[in-house]
Every structure is written in structure tokens, then in C-alpha cells.
Design a protein around this motif. Sequence first.
Motif, PDB file in Angstrom:
ATOM      1  N   SER A  41       0.864  -1.174   0.000  1.00  0.00           N
ATOM      2  CA  SER A  41       0.000   0.000   0.000  1.00  0.00           C
ATOM      3  C   SER A  41       0.903   1.226   0.000  1.00  0.00           C
ATOM      4  CB  SER A  41      -0.876  -0.027   1.245  1.00  0.00           C
ATOM      5  OG  SER A  41      -1.722   1.078   1.264  1.00  0.00           O
ATOM      6  N   MET A  42       0.716   2.109  -0.933  1.00  0.00           N
ATOM      7  CA  MET A  42       1.716   3.114  -1.226  1.00  0.00           C
ATOM      8  C   MET A  42       1.668   4.356  -0.343  1.00  0.00           C
ATOM      9  SD  MET A  42       2.126   3.185  -5.266  1.00  0.00           S
ATOM     10  CE  MET A  42       2.230   1.704  -6.206  1.00  0.00           C
ATOM     11  N   THR A  43       2.815   4.662   0.223  1.00  0.00           N
ATOM     12  CA  THR A  43       3.035   5.950   0.851  1.00  0.00           C
ATOM     13  C   THR A  43       3.451   6.902  -0.275  1.00  0.00           C
ATOM     14  OG1 THR A  43       5.380   5.547   1.259  1.00  0.00           O
ATOM     15  CG2 THR A  43       3.829   4.823   2.980  1.00  0.00           C
ATOM     16  N   PRO A  44       3.540   8.203  -0.006  1.00  0.00           N
ATOM     17  CA  PRO A  44       3.993   9.114  -1.072  1.00  0.00           C
ATOM     18  C   PRO A  44       5.348   8.721  -1.667  1.00  0.00           C
ATOM     19  CG  PRO A  44       3.003  10.375   0.689  1.00  0.00           C
ATOM     20  CD  PRO A  44       3.085   8.940   1.177  1.00  0.00           C
ATOM     21  N   LEU A  45       6.261   8.264  -0.827  1.00  0.00           N
ATOM     22  CA  LEU A  45       7.572   7.842  -1.313  1.00  0.00           C
ATOM     23  C   LEU A  45       7.434   6.637  -2.242  1.00  0.00           C
ATOM     24  CD1 LEU A  45      10.664   8.047  -1.193  1.00  0.00           C
ATOM     25  CD2 LEU A  45      10.574   6.491   0.757  1.00  0.00           C
ATOM     26  N   ASP A  46       6.621   5.664  -1.852  1.00  0.00           N
ATOM     27  CA  ASP A  46       6.400   4.486  -2.697  1.00  0.00           C
ATOM     28  C   ASP A  46       5.780   4.884  -4.032  1.00  0.00           C
ATOM     29  OD1 ASP A  46       7.279   2.840  -0.601  1.00  0.00           O
ATOM     30  OD2 ASP A  46       5.258   2.701   0.224  1.00  0.00           O
ATOM     31  N   PHE A  47       4.855   5.825  -3.990  1.00  0.00           N
ATOM     32  CA  PHE A  47       4.199   6.290  -5.207  1.00  0.00           C
ATOM     33  C   PHE A  47       5.216   6.910  -6.164  1.00  0.00           C
ATOM     34  CE2 PHE A  47       2.042   9.665  -7.608  1.00  0.00           C
ATOM     35  CZ  PHE A  47       1.112   8.896  -8.302  1.00  0.00           C
ATOM     36  N   ILE A  48       6.105   7.736  -5.637  1.00  0.00           N
ATOM     37  CA  ILE A  48       7.127   8.378  -6.472  1.00  0.00           C
ATOM     38  C   ILE A  48       8.008   7.327  -7.127  1.00  0.00           C
ATOM     39  CG2 ILE A  48       9.230   9.787  -6.396  1.00  0.00           C
ATOM     40  CD1 ILE A  48       7.757  11.474  -4.227  1.00  0.00           C
ATOM     41  N   VAL A  49       8.429   6.335  -6.362  1.00  0.00           N
ATOM     42  CA  VAL A  49       9.281   5.283  -6.918  1.00  0.00           C
ATOM     43  C   VAL A  49       8.525   4.488  -7.982  1.00  0.00           C
ATOM     44  CG1 VAL A  49      10.542   3.169  -6.373  1.00  0.00           C
ATOM     45  CG2 VAL A  49      10.768   5.157  -4.898  1.00  0.00           C
ATOM     46  N   ALA A  50       7.263   4.146  -7.712  1.00  0.00           N
ATOM     47  CA  ALA A  50       6.467   3.372  -8.684  1.00  0.00           C
ATOM     48  C   ALA A  50       6.284   4.150  -9.987  1.00  0.00           C
ATOM     49  CB  ALA A  50       5.123   3.006  -8.087  1.00  0.00           C
ATOM     50  N   VAL A  51       5.994   5.441  -9.871  1.00  0.00           N
ATOM     51  CA  VAL A  51       5.826   6.260 -11.076  1.00  0.00           C
ATOM     52  C   VAL A  51       7.149   6.360 -11.834  1.00  0.00           C
ATOM     53  CG1 VAL A  51       5.390   8.619 -11.891  1.00  0.00           C
ATOM     54  CG2 VAL A  51       3.841   7.556 -10.247  1.00  0.00           C
ATOM     55  N   THR A  52       8.238   6.509 -11.114  1.00  0.00           N
ATOM     56  CA  THR A  52       9.549   6.611 -11.749  1.00  0.00           C
ATOM     57  C   THR A  52       9.915   5.310 -12.462  1.00  0.00           C
ATOM     58  OG1 THR A  52      10.228   8.174 -10.041  1.00  0.00           O
ATOM     59  CG2 THR A  52      11.974   7.197 -11.360  1.00  0.00           C
ATOM     60  N   ILE A  53       9.643   4.178 -11.815  1.00  0.00           N
ATOM     61  CA  ILE A  53       9.909   2.882 -12.457  1.00  0.00           C
ATOM     62  C   ILE A  53       9.063   2.750 -13.719  1.00  0.00           C
ATOM     63  CG2 ILE A  53       9.567   0.383 -12.221  1.00  0.00           C
ATOM     64  CD1 ILE A  53      10.421   0.689  -9.272  1.00  0.00           C
ATOM     65  N   LEU A  81      17.200   1.443  -4.788  1.00  0.00           N
ATOM     66  CA  LEU A  81      16.980   2.700  -4.069  1.00  0.00           C
ATOM     67  C   LEU A  81      15.739   2.603  -3.180  1.00  0.00           C
ATOM     68  CD1 LEU A  81      17.761   5.643  -3.566  1.00  0.00           C
ATOM     69  CD2 LEU A  81      16.380   6.250  -5.549  1.00  0.00           C
ATOM     70  N   GLN A  82      14.662   2.036  -3.703  1.00  0.00           N
ATOM     71  CA  GLN A  82      13.443   1.848  -2.906  1.00  0.00           C
ATOM     72  C   GLN A  82      13.726   0.948  -1.707  1.00  0.00           C
ATOM     73  OE1 GLN A  82      10.632   2.982  -2.467  1.00  0.00           O
ATOM     74  NE2 GLN A  82       9.298   1.402  -1.662  1.00  0.00           N
ATOM     75  N   TRP A  83      14.462  -0.126  -1.921  1.00  0.00           N
ATOM     76  CA  TRP A  83      14.787  -1.054  -0.848  1.00  0.00           C
ATOM     77  C   TRP A  83      15.664  -0.368   0.213  1.00  0.00           C
ATOM     78  CZ3 TRP A  83      19.261  -3.363   1.033  1.00  0.00           C
ATOM     79  CH2 TRP A  83      19.063  -4.444   1.875  1.00  0.00           C
ATOM     80  N   LEU A  84      16.660   0.406  -0.230  1.00  0.00           N
ATOM     81  CA  LEU A  84      17.520   1.122   0.722  1.00  0.00           C
ATOM     82  C   LEU A  84      16.731   2.155   1.543  1.00  0.00           C
ATOM     83  CD1 LEU A  84      20.768   1.669  -1.375  1.00  0.00           C
ATOM     84  CD2 LEU A  84      20.471   0.178   0.627  1.00  0.00           C
ATOM     85  N   LEU A  85      15.839   2.894   0.891  1.00  0.00           N
ATOM     86  CA  LEU A  85      15.031   3.863   1.629  1.00  0.00           C
ATOM     87  C   LEU A  85      14.106   3.163   2.620  1.00  0.00           C
ATOM     88  CD1 LEU A  85      14.196   6.494  -1.113  1.00  0.00           C
ATOM     89  CD2 LEU A  85      15.657   6.789   0.884  1.00  0.00           C
ATOM     90  N   ALA A  86      13.575   2.004   2.261  1.00  0.00           N
ATOM     91  CA  ALA A  86      12.751   1.236   3.194  1.00  0.00           C
ATOM     92  C   ALA A  86      13.595   0.769   4.377  1.00  0.00           C
ATOM     93  CB  ALA A  86      12.100   0.044   2.486  1.00  0.00           C
ATOM     94  N   LEU A  87      14.828   0.383   4.119  1.00  0.00           N
ATOM     95  CA  LEU A  87      15.735  -0.032   5.190  1.00  0.00           C
ATOM     96  C   LEU A  87      16.030   1.140   6.129  1.00  0.00           C
ATOM     97  CD1 LEU A  87      17.581  -2.408   6.160  1.00  0.00           C
ATOM     98  CD2 LEU A  87      19.389  -1.345   4.800  1.00  0.00           C
ATOM     99  N   VAL A  88      16.316   2.298   5.559  1.00  0.00           N
ATOM    100  CA  VAL A  88      16.589   3.500   6.359  1.00  0.00           C
ATOM    101  C   VAL A  88      15.356   3.888   7.174  1.00  0.00           C
ATOM    102  CG1 VAL A  88      17.044   5.986   6.198  1.00  0.00           C
ATOM    103  CG2 VAL A  88      18.410   4.379   4.875  1.00  0.00           C
TER     104      VAL A  88
END
Length: 184
Positions: A41-53, A81-88
Amino acid sequence: MDITQYWDGWDPIVHTLVTVVAGYLALLVMLRISGPRTMASMTPLDFIVAVTIGSAFGRTLTAVDVPLAQTVLTLALLIVLQWLLALVRGRAPGMRRFLDSPPVLIYHAGEFQRRAMRRHQLVEDDVHTAARTSGLGSLDEVAAVILQQDGGLAVIVEGQMGDGSSVLPYVEDDGAPGQPGKPR
């Protein structure tokens, strides 16, 4: 009239075919390896990454001058990058607050949280719609409505509030006497 506008030979067709099939399969494998968080379920950050992909993949589908290796590398880097941001996010509360929007309580104990509603451009009709969507015909049955990180409205009905530990941290003090809660 330039015929290349309509037909430019088989090379671009073969390139598109190979790029679509190989790129799609590579993206599918990378998303499976990266785990469900990438497509949660997308947060704003997830949405940005999904749109970019999606944008990067879409651009390479019709671009003859972009090699398949560059396409796969681009997709892989975005997923890493998405995985690293999720880790952070998981290890640094300060970064989590920076990267994610916290849940916001917009209705609690029979009171609309006006300041929070104004800040997030919500109106009373939005709360009523959330209640109806949850199968409720009245706000009398609603204990709380929360604006979730993904932009959805979650309705908690009376009798399901429990100790309120997942709600009460988000109750804001509007400065009005008798209002519950504390500032976030």
C-alpha cells in the motif's frame, strides 16, 4: 512525405519486442526478489518510486537508442533505491518522519478535528463518505477516522477502539477547551 514516420524497417520492431519481453521479465523478477514492500500500500515515497519505475520502463519500450542493458540497470537501481530507503525508514525514526507522512486523526469522540482537516484539505463529507464506505449509516457508530499514510480514510467503530493505542498518539490539541489529546 517521409515514410520513416510510418515504417523504419525491422530493427526498431525487433528492438521493441526484445526490450518489452526482456524488460518486463527482468522487472517482474526484480520486484519478486525485492519483496512485497516494493508493491505494498503506497506511501507518497512508494508512489514516487512506482511512477519513476513505470516512466523509466515506458520510455525504454519505444526508444530505439536505449540498450536493453541500460533499461535493466535503470530498473534495478530504482528498486535498490526503494529497498535502501525502506531499510533506512525502518532503522532511523528521524528519516521515517522525513520520508513518510504520519497518520492524522480527523474525527475522534464525536468531534471533527478541524485544524487537521483544513491542513489536509478534507471536509465533513469526506468523513461521512468514509463511514458509508465502511457500511455505517451514522457517525454515532464511529469512534475515530484516521487519514492513513496512503491517503485512505480508516474508520474505527465504537466498541473496536480498545485502549486506543493506535489512535490516541495522533490526537491533536486544537487549543479548544475540552478537546482530547496532545500535540504531535
